[in-house]
Design an enzyme around this catalytic site. Structure first.
Site, PDB file in Angstrom:
ATOM      1  CD  GLU A 119      -7.615  -7.706  -0.447  1.00  0.00           C
ATOM      2  OE1 GLU A 119      -6.702  -8.045   0.305  1.00  0.00           O
ATOM      3  OE2 GLU A 119      -7.665  -6.578  -0.968  1.00  0.00           O
ATOM      4  CE  LYS A 167      -3.588  -2.767   2.090  1.00  0.00           C
ATOM      5  NZ  LYS A 167      -4.821  -2.851   2.835  1.00  0.00           N
ATOM      6  CG  HIS A 223      -6.875  -2.879  -2.759  1.00  0.00           C
ATOM      7  ND1 HIS A 223      -7.418  -2.179  -1.721  1.00  0.00           N
ATOM      8  CD2 HIS A 223      -6.231  -3.938  -2.210  1.00  0.00           C
ATOM      9  CE1 HIS A 223      -7.110  -2.789  -0.576  1.00  0.00           C
ATOM     10  NE2 HIS A 223      -6.393  -3.864  -0.851  1.00  0.00           N
ATOM     11  N   GLY A 229      -1.745  -7.658   3.514  1.00  0.00           N
ATOM     12  CA  GLY A 229      -1.395  -6.255   3.727  1.00  0.00           C
ATOM     13  C   GLY A 229      -0.381  -6.143   4.856  1.00  0.00           C
ATOM     14  N   GLY A 230      -0.864  -5.875   6.069  1.00  0.00           N
ATOM     15  CA  GLY A 230       0.009  -5.629   7.227  1.00  0.00           C
ATOM     16  C   GLY A 230       1.122  -6.654   7.408  1.00  0.00           C
TER      17      GLY A 230
HETATM   18  P1  13P Z   1      -4.529  -6.558   5.692  1.00  0.00           P
HETATM   19  O1  13P Z   1      -3.823  -7.870   5.528  1.00  0.00           O
HETATM   20  O2  13P Z   1      -3.683  -5.524   6.391  1.00  0.00           O
HETATM   21  O3  13P Z   1      -5.881  -6.715   6.304  1.00  0.00           O
HETATM   22  O4  13P Z   1      -4.765  -5.950   4.213  1.00  0.00           O
HETATM   23  C1  13P Z   1      -5.355  -6.745   3.244  1.00  0.00           C
HETATM   24  C2  13P Z   1      -5.263  -6.059   1.945  1.00  0.00           C
HETATM   25  O5  13P Z   1      -5.961  -5.080   1.689  1.00  0.00           O
HETATM   26  C3  13P Z   1      -4.305  -6.564   0.961  1.00  0.00           C
HETATM   27  O6  13P Z   1      -4.535  -6.027  -0.295  1.00  0.00           O
END
Ligand code: 13P
Length: 243
Positions: free
Chosen positions: A164, A9, A92, A227-228
């Protein structure tokens, strides 16, 4: 082989991205699976050099629906390809909601990705209200139709879909395995009905090393969009080892 994507991100500065990419390259030195990093645009060129001799591939978080010309502020898929970008996230939920990206625009981006041999990773998912109202499946089918209906079966040979659930992103609330797999079955069914066979479907939303396995297995998702936990090489390696 499962697919593991780390979406950075806009979390890191270019300097931090370079340092983080070097750590990833070290931690993934002996990796044999299919994993990729999606840094922000400003970091792509530097991260690309670091990953060039690594076992990790490169993805972008988005791309332009145009490839060259007077499109102020856009990022050309031609240039992404020449930097070694092999995959691109498209649609996204953060772009759909903060930047009002429409299905029409997403379809144009998919077309552009395909014509420059970039694998599109189309993101779909319902928000909390849509789930509460029991509309998750309808919303997802509409997102698939809106972005994919104009393509032929041959066009979409390389397509990847990522489910997602919006309410799960960055919240620590991962989706229940059975509920997530019901959505996967709906996506698979929608694809099969359209003649798109064997489209890999990934799960994303609060994936961590300790819950990643529950989404995988032979009857589970075809990979994970992280993500994280994808900002930390050791955590991402633990997830990407669940191949
Ligand atoms: P998280 O794993 O931080 O929830 O983020 C998911 C995401 O949006 C990956 O594109």
């Amino acid at each position: 082989m499962k697919i593991f994507i780390a979406n950075w991100k806009m979390q890191l500065s270019p300097e931090e991205s370079v340092r983080t990419a070097r750590r990833f390259a070290r931690v993934f030195r002996d990796y044999k699976g299919r994993a990729l990093l999606c840094p922000d645009f400003l970091s792509l060129a530097a991260v690309s050099k670091i990953l060039a001799k690594s076992n990790l591939s490169l993805g972008s978080q988005d791309l332009s629906a145009f490839d060259r010309g007077a499109y102020t502020g856009e990022i050309s898929p031609l240039d992404l390809r020449s930097l070694g970008v092999e995959y691109s996230l498209i649609g996204h939920s953060e772009r759909r909601s903060y930047l009002q990206e429409s299905d029409k625009l997403l379809a144009a981006k998919i077309k552009m990705a395909l014509s420059h041999k970039i694998i599109p990773v189309l993101c779909v998912g319902e928000n909390a209200l849509e789930r509460k109202q029991g509309r998750a499946m309808t919303v997802i089918k509409n997102q698939l139709k809106g972005a994919l209906q104009s393509f032929s079966i041959a066009d979409l040979r390389s397509l990847i879909i990522a489910y997602e659930p919006v309410w799960s992103i960055g919240t620590g609330l991962s989706c229940d395995r059975d509920k997530a797999l019901r959505v996967k079955a709906t996506i698979n069914e929608w694809c099969q009905r359209g003649g798109f066979k064997k489209v890999p479907v990934l799960y994303g939303g609060s994936v961590k090393p300790d819950n990643a396995l529950s989404f995988l297995g032979s009857d589970g998702f075809d990979g994970l969009l992280v993500g994280g936990a994808g900002l930390d090489p050791e955590s991402f390696r633990k997830i990407a080892d669940l191949n």
